[in-house]
Design a protein around this motif. Structure first.
Motif, PDB file in Angstrom:
ATOM      1  N   ASP A   1     -16.452  77.236 115.525  1.00 42.43           N
ATOM      2  CA  ASP A   1     -16.924  76.655 114.289  1.00 42.43           C
ATOM      3  C   ASP A   1     -17.861  77.658 113.599  1.00 42.43           C
ATOM      4  N   VAL A   2     -17.561  78.015 112.351  1.00 41.94           N
ATOM      5  CA  VAL A   2     -18.354  78.999 111.634  1.00 41.94           C
ATOM      6  C   VAL A   2     -19.654  78.373 111.136  1.00 41.94           C
ATOM      7  N   GLN A   3     -20.751  79.084 111.347  1.00 44.49           N
ATOM      8  CA  GLN A   3     -22.046  78.616 110.870  1.00 44.49           C
ATOM      9  C   GLN A   3     -22.735  79.685 110.055  1.00 44.49           C
ATOM     10  N   LEU A   4     -23.407  79.266 109.007  1.00 41.46           N
ATOM     11  CA  LEU A   4     -24.223  80.147 108.178  1.00 41.46           C
ATOM     12  C   LEU A   4     -25.571  79.466 107.981  1.00 41.46           C
ATOM     13  N   VAL A   5     -26.648  80.200 108.234  1.00 44.82           N
ATOM     14  CA  VAL A   5     -27.991  79.634 108.144  1.00 44.82           C
ATOM     15  C   VAL A   5     -28.845  80.518 107.258  1.00 44.82           C
ATOM     16  N   GLU A   6     -29.306  79.941 106.141  1.00 48.75           N
ATOM     17  CA  GLU A   6     -30.145  80.673 105.195  1.00 48.75           C
ATOM     18  C   GLU A   6     -31.630  80.468 105.497  1.00 48.75           C
ATOM     19  N   SER A   7     -32.420  81.447 105.077  1.00 55.54           N
ATOM     20  CA  SER A   7     -33.876  81.337 105.162  1.00 55.54           C
ATOM     21  C   SER A   7     -34.482  82.263 104.112  1.00 55.54           C
ATOM     22  N   GLY A   8     -35.780  82.125 103.894  1.00 50.20           N
ATOM     23  CA  GLY A   8     -36.480  83.033 103.001  1.00 50.20           C
ATOM     24  C   GLY A   8     -36.834  82.475 101.646  1.00 50.20           C
ATOM     25  N   GLY A   9     -36.410  81.255 101.349  1.00 51.17           N
ATOM     26  CA  GLY A   9     -36.760  80.653 100.074  1.00 51.17           C
ATOM     27  C   GLY A   9     -38.244  80.322 100.012  1.00 51.17           C
ATOM     28  N   GLY A  10     -38.700  79.953  98.816  1.00 56.45           N
ATOM     29  CA  GLY A  10     -40.099  79.598  98.645  1.00 56.45           C
ATOM     30  C   GLY A  10     -40.442  79.447  97.185  1.00 56.45           C
ATOM     31  N   SER A  11     -41.750  79.397  96.927  1.00 57.80           N
ATOM     32  CA  SER A  11     -42.247  79.256  95.561  1.00 57.80           C
ATOM     33  C   SER A  11     -42.964  80.530  95.150  1.00 57.80           C
ATOM     34  N   ALA A  14     -43.398  83.679  88.086  1.00 57.26           N
ATOM     35  CA  ALA A  14     -42.466  84.499  87.309  1.00 57.26           C
ATOM     36  C   ALA A  14     -42.821  85.975  87.469  1.00 57.26           C
ATOM     37  N   GLY A  15     -41.798  86.780  87.670  1.00 56.32           N
ATOM     38  CA  GLY A  15     -41.983  88.203  87.907  1.00 56.32           C
ATOM     39  C   GLY A  15     -42.059  88.571  89.375  1.00 56.32           C
ATOM     40  N   GLY A  16     -42.144  87.566  90.224  1.00 57.00           N
ATOM     41  CA  GLY A  16     -42.258  87.811  91.654  1.00 57.00           C
ATOM     42  C   GLY A  16     -40.923  88.088  92.324  1.00 57.00           C
ATOM     43  N   SER A  17     -40.979  88.282  93.635  1.00 54.61           N
ATOM     44  CA  SER A  17     -39.783  88.636  94.406  1.00 54.61           C
ATOM     45  C   SER A  17     -39.685  87.787  95.669  1.00 54.61           C
ATOM     46  N   LEU A  18     -38.462  87.632  96.129  1.00 57.58           N
ATOM     47  CA  LEU A  18     -38.179  86.995  97.409  1.00 57.58           C
ATOM     48  C   LEU A  18     -36.996  87.713  98.042  1.00 57.58           C
ATOM     49  N   ARG A  19     -36.883  87.593  99.351  1.00 59.94           N
ATOM     50  CA  ARG A  19     -35.721  88.119 100.058  1.00 59.94           C
ATOM     51  C   ARG A  19     -35.121  86.995 100.878  1.00 59.94           C
ATOM     52  N   LEU A  20     -33.907  86.633 100.548  1.00 54.82           N
ATOM     53  CA  LEU A  20     -33.194  85.606 101.278  1.00 54.82           C
ATOM     54  C   LEU A  20     -32.369  86.243 102.393  1.00 54.82           C
ATOM     55  N   THR A  21     -32.279  85.534 103.513  1.00 58.09           N
ATOM     56  CA  THR A  21     -31.523  86.011 104.669  1.00 58.09           C
ATOM     57  C   THR A  21     -30.527  84.939 105.082  1.00 58.09           C
ATOM     58  N   CYS A  22     -29.365  85.382 105.502  1.00 61.72           N
ATOM     59  CA  CYS A  22     -28.340  84.460 105.994  1.00 61.72           C
ATOM     60  C   CYS A  22     -27.755  85.039 107.276  1.00 61.72           C
ATOM     61  N   VAL A  23     -27.853  84.282 108.344  1.00 59.30           N
ATOM     62  CA  VAL A  23     -27.245  84.681 109.611  1.00 59.30           C
ATOM     63  C   VAL A  23     -25.950  83.895 109.775  1.00 59.30           C
TER      64      VAL A  23
END
Length: 125
Positions: A1-11, A14-23
């Motif tokens: 069974d294929v699984q994908l799990v995201e992380s790294g979201g937040g608040s 404006a002008g800021g940065s985030l890095r999302l990760t998916c395993v």
């Protein structure tokens, strides 16, 4: 069974940065499309980035120049770097994978990937 799990979201502001990760759990020896789509409240889902097995990347016009998709295949990890975030980027972000050969970006644009994760929320104020 294929699984994908995201992380790294937040608040962020404006002008800021985030890095999302998916395993993901797809085998490393098999070619497939990987990508990200997002869904804002009361709006339709939008495919925003795709990466082919050979590393070629494609983006929607709404994020081109601000977001960068990348992967670390040996670790089965997909990334999305979000820079210069704006309030209109507020949405739940999902990673997606599809093991079928073919046009990865066209398939993402049409939201036709076979597998996706549960999403991670990004809020920009």
């Amino acid at each position: 069974d294929v699984q994908l799990v995201e992380s790294g979201g937040g608040s962020v502001q404006a002008g800021g940065s985030l890095r999302l990760t998916c395993v993901y759990s797809l085998p490393t020896w098999k070619p497939y499309c990987l990508g990200w789509f997002r869904q804002a409240r009361e709006k339709e889902r939008e495919g925003i980035a795709a990466i082919y097995s050979d590393g070629i990347t494609t983006y929607s016009d709404s994020v081109k120049g601000r977001f960068t998709i990348s992967k670390y295949s040996a670790k089965r990890t997909l990334f999305l770097q979000l820079n210069n975030l704006q309030p209109e980027d507020t949405a739940t972000y999902y990673c997606a994978a599809d093991p079928r050969v073919g046009p990865c970006w066209e398939r993402m644009r049409r939201l036709r990937y076979k597998y996706s994760g549960q999403g991670t929320q990004v809020t920009v104020s």
